[in-house]
Design a protein around this motif. Sequence first.
Motif, PDB file in Angstrom:
ATOM      1  N   ASP A 131       0.839  -1.213   0.000  1.00  0.00           N
ATOM      2  CA  ASP A 131       0.000   0.000   0.000  1.00  0.00           C
ATOM      3  C   ASP A 131       0.872   1.260   0.000  1.00  0.00           C
ATOM      4  N   ILE A 132       1.899   1.244   0.848  1.00  0.00           N
ATOM      5  CA  ILE A 132       2.800   2.396   0.933  1.00  0.00           C
ATOM      6  C   ILE A 132       3.533   2.608  -0.381  1.00  0.00           C
ATOM      7  N   SER A 133       3.945   1.504  -0.987  1.00  0.00           N
ATOM      8  CA  SER A 133       4.689   1.580  -2.252  1.00  0.00           C
ATOM      9  C   SER A 133       3.890   2.289  -3.336  1.00  0.00           C
ATOM     10  N   GLU A 134       2.586   2.011  -3.351  1.00  0.00           N
ATOM     11  CA  GLU A 134       1.723   2.659  -4.339  1.00  0.00           C
ATOM     12  C   GLU A 134       1.692   4.173  -4.144  1.00  0.00           C
ATOM     13  N   VAL A 135       1.789   4.597  -2.884  1.00  0.00           N
ATOM     14  CA  VAL A 135       1.709   6.028  -2.567  1.00  0.00           C
ATOM     15  C   VAL A 135       3.042   6.727  -2.830  1.00  0.00           C
ATOM     16  N   ILE A 136       4.148   6.125  -2.384  1.00  0.00           N
ATOM     17  CA  ILE A 136       5.429   6.837  -2.429  1.00  0.00           C
ATOM     18  C   ILE A 136       6.176   6.675  -3.743  1.00  0.00           C
ATOM     19  N   GLN A 137       5.906   5.571  -4.481  1.00  0.00           N
ATOM     20  CA  GLN A 137       6.603   5.332  -5.756  1.00  0.00           C
ATOM     21  C   GLN A 137       8.108   5.645  -5.611  1.00  0.00           C
ATOM     22  N   PRO A 138       8.830   4.879  -4.784  1.00  0.00           N
ATOM     23  CA  PRO A 138      10.212   5.237  -4.466  1.00  0.00           C
ATOM     24  C   PRO A 138      11.168   5.080  -5.644  1.00  0.00           C
ATOM     25  N   TYR A 139      12.171   5.935  -5.662  1.00  0.00           N
ATOM     26  CA  TYR A 139      13.276   5.756  -6.605  1.00  0.00           C
ATOM     27  C   TYR A 139      14.091   4.551  -6.125  1.00  0.00           C
ATOM     28  N   VAL A 140      14.549   4.616  -4.882  1.00  0.00           N
ATOM     29  CA  VAL A 140      15.137   3.461  -4.193  1.00  0.00           C
ATOM     30  C   VAL A 140      14.658   3.519  -2.748  1.00  0.00           C
ATOM     31  N   ALA A 141      14.121   2.400  -2.244  1.00  0.00           N
ATOM     32  CA  ALA A 141      13.681   2.317  -0.852  1.00  0.00           C
ATOM     33  C   ALA A 141      14.486   1.241  -0.134  1.00  0.00           C
ATOM     34  N   ILE A 142      14.966   1.574   1.064  1.00  0.00           N
ATOM     35  CA  ILE A 142      15.689   0.610   1.890  1.00  0.00           C
ATOM     36  C   ILE A 142      14.779   0.210   3.039  1.00  0.00           C
ATOM     37  N   LEU A 143      14.507  -1.089   3.169  1.00  0.00           N
ATOM     38  CA  LEU A 143      13.620  -1.601   4.202  1.00  0.00           C
ATOM     39  C   LEU A 143      14.462  -2.334   5.252  1.00  0.00           C
ATOM     40  N   PHE A 144      14.436  -1.836   6.496  1.00  0.00           N
ATOM     41  CA  PHE A 144      15.279  -2.398   7.545  1.00  0.00           C
ATOM     42  C   PHE A 144      14.523  -3.377   8.436  1.00  0.00           C
ATOM     43  N   THR A 145      15.166  -4.508   8.701  1.00  0.00           N
ATOM     44  CA  THR A 145      14.684  -5.471   9.689  1.00  0.00           C
ATOM     45  C   THR A 145      15.786  -5.639  10.746  1.00  0.00           C
ATOM     46  N   ASN A 146      15.457  -6.334  11.839  1.00  0.00           N
ATOM     47  CA  ASN A 146      16.424  -6.488  12.926  1.00  0.00           C
ATOM     48  C   ASN A 146      17.199  -7.796  12.889  1.00  0.00           C
ATOM     49  N   SER A 147      16.887  -8.682  11.932  1.00  0.00           N
ATOM     50  CA  SER A 147      17.612  -9.946  11.846  1.00  0.00           C
ATOM     51  C   SER A 147      17.697 -10.398  10.393  1.00  0.00           C
ATOM     52  N   LYS A 148      18.700 -11.220  10.106  1.00  0.00           N
ATOM     53  CA  LYS A 148      18.868 -11.731   8.736  1.00  0.00           C
ATOM     54  C   LYS A 148      17.714 -12.665   8.360  1.00  0.00           C
ATOM     55  N   GLU A 149      17.164 -13.370   9.372  1.00  0.00           N
ATOM     56  CA  GLU A 149      16.034 -14.261   9.091  1.00  0.00           C
ATOM     57  C   GLU A 149      14.812 -13.458   8.628  1.00  0.00           C
ATOM     58  N   SER A 150      14.547 -12.360   9.339  1.00  0.00           N
ATOM     59  CA  SER A 150      13.422 -11.489   8.962  1.00  0.00           C
ATOM     60  C   SER A 150      13.656 -10.878   7.588  1.00  0.00           C
ATOM     61  N   SER A 172       0.901   8.494  11.026  1.00  0.00           N
ATOM     62  CA  SER A 172       0.241   8.378   9.731  1.00  0.00           C
ATOM     63  C   SER A 172      -0.299   6.976   9.481  1.00  0.00           C
ATOM     64  N   ASP A 173      -1.030   6.875   8.375  1.00  0.00           N
ATOM     65  CA  ASP A 173      -1.425   5.589   7.808  1.00  0.00           C
ATOM     66  C   ASP A 173      -1.756   5.835   6.339  1.00  0.00           C
ATOM     67  N   VAL A 174      -1.940   4.750   5.590  1.00  0.00           N
ATOM     68  CA  VAL A 174      -2.310   4.867   4.182  1.00  0.00           C
ATOM     69  C   VAL A 174      -3.715   4.316   4.002  1.00  0.00           C
ATOM     70  N   LYS A 175      -4.590   5.139   3.480  1.00  0.00           N
ATOM     71  CA  LYS A 175      -5.970   4.730   3.210  1.00  0.00           C
ATOM     72  C   LYS A 175      -6.359   5.192   1.809  1.00  0.00           C
ATOM     73  N   ASN A 176      -6.911   4.270   1.035  1.00  0.00           N
ATOM     74  CA  ASN A 176      -7.410   4.603  -0.300  1.00  0.00           C
ATOM     75  C   ASN A 176      -6.350   5.317  -1.152  1.00  0.00           C
ATOM     76  N   GLY A 177      -5.122   4.830  -1.040  1.00  0.00           N
ATOM     77  CA  GLY A 177      -4.072   5.336  -1.912  1.00  0.00           C
ATOM     78  C   GLY A 177      -3.508   6.684  -1.548  1.00  0.00           C
ATOM     79  N   GLU A 178      -3.697   7.130  -0.294  1.00  0.00           N
ATOM     80  CA  GLU A 178      -3.101   8.407   0.107  1.00  0.00           C
ATOM     81  C   GLU A 178      -2.802   8.406   1.606  1.00  0.00           C
ATOM     82  N   TRP A 179      -1.891   9.320   1.996  1.00  0.00           N
ATOM     83  CA  TRP A 179      -1.537   9.445   3.406  1.00  0.00           C
ATOM     84  C   TRP A 179      -2.672  10.090   4.187  1.00  0.00           C
TER      85      TRP A 179
END
Length: 438
Positions: free
Chosen positions: A238-257, A370-377
Amino acid sequence: MSEINFKQIGLNNTILNIVDKLYFQTPTEIQKEAIPAILNGKSIIGQSQTGSGKTHAYLLPLLNRIDESSQEVQIVITAPTRELSMQIYEEIKTMTTYANKEQVWISRLIVGGVDRQRMIKQLEKKPHIVVGTPGRILDMINEGALSIYSATSFVIDEADLMLDFRFIDTIDELLVRSKKDVQLLVFSATIPQQLQPFLKKYLAQPIHIKIENGISPEKMEHRLIEIKHQDIVNKIMDISEVIQPYVAILFTNSKESANELGDKLVEKGLNVGVLHGGLTSRERKRMVKAILDLRYQYIVATDLASRGIDIKGASHVINVELPKEVEFYIHRVGRTARAGLSGTAISFFKEEDTSLIERLEKNGITFTFSDVKNGEWIETNRFNKRQLRKNVSTKLDKEAWSRVKKPQKVKPGYKKKMKKQQERIKSRLKREGRRNRK
């Protein structure tokens, strides 16, 4: 005028090789000033905001100065919490591996929660580097398992927190057991007035380095989304549809995640690369090259990628899981809003993250809930007023609440049980504090 590099500030080839593998491009402001002074044996007070590179400002020059021919304690690093001690220790282990010195540079972690006899056994072989909390290090000295008199450098990391946790008297006892001319390196975001008597006692003519830079880029937007029972992968889509990132880095706390999330996002059709410490040297090198060549729009990573790698044009950072420490948040979000560009940091949070969020706000970060609803913040309420955090009044309370185990399933009376658990932990922390002050 060209920027100063690590070679110009006096580091040897072994350490420069570590810097290269950490993907550090140029020294931060605190590193530019602290590293040459530490290499020259000077005692310093390093004051700069969290996330400014203080840890490597002392680790790089101290590792540079290790005498490999001498098998005795040369470096003592103290930190106010077990978690921070562990992070520093893991960083040293990583740097040791990068230098191919696993059998040469011996380091030991001395904290609570580790089997005591095993710790004593490990200390039979004298380490070059000791990292730990003040109370436990003193405990090992009193046990006769450790001597720090041979140490040439003594680090007090997060000195303001040491003061808050009343560990200064314990550090005083450690320094009594050290050489009078030991190099003392004090690092802190702030230097409270109450710390001055201690500093004057042990630092006759220190070099005081104070970096005024703020920790949050002016063009950085910080959004918080309470994840509750929502599906994380669907929310990312849902967020991806709104932000249309050039490059997005998604952080997790473990290699398994990271691996699990990467696989699910690929199934959703996203162009995803995964970077974490579990990759082999060859895999990591190949992945980093692909990332720097902008072959991926989405990069799922652990904190390995927050340390120095400069991804051109990274427009968004998404903390799928918030880290436990303020410094790691700053390192992560610092991957965007670089070179004058704007950037957005989006973080999913749960109830247990409220303490971190409050600490970040005290460090000058302004969040939009925030939150994303119906394609917008859309903007949402700050915190649920019913959350337990409203009952927190002191740092000791907060620390106790952070250690309370949250129930998997909510049952009647669970809040009362959690409150009793918090009170027990709080009493234990008070006892530990009194022991450390003895």
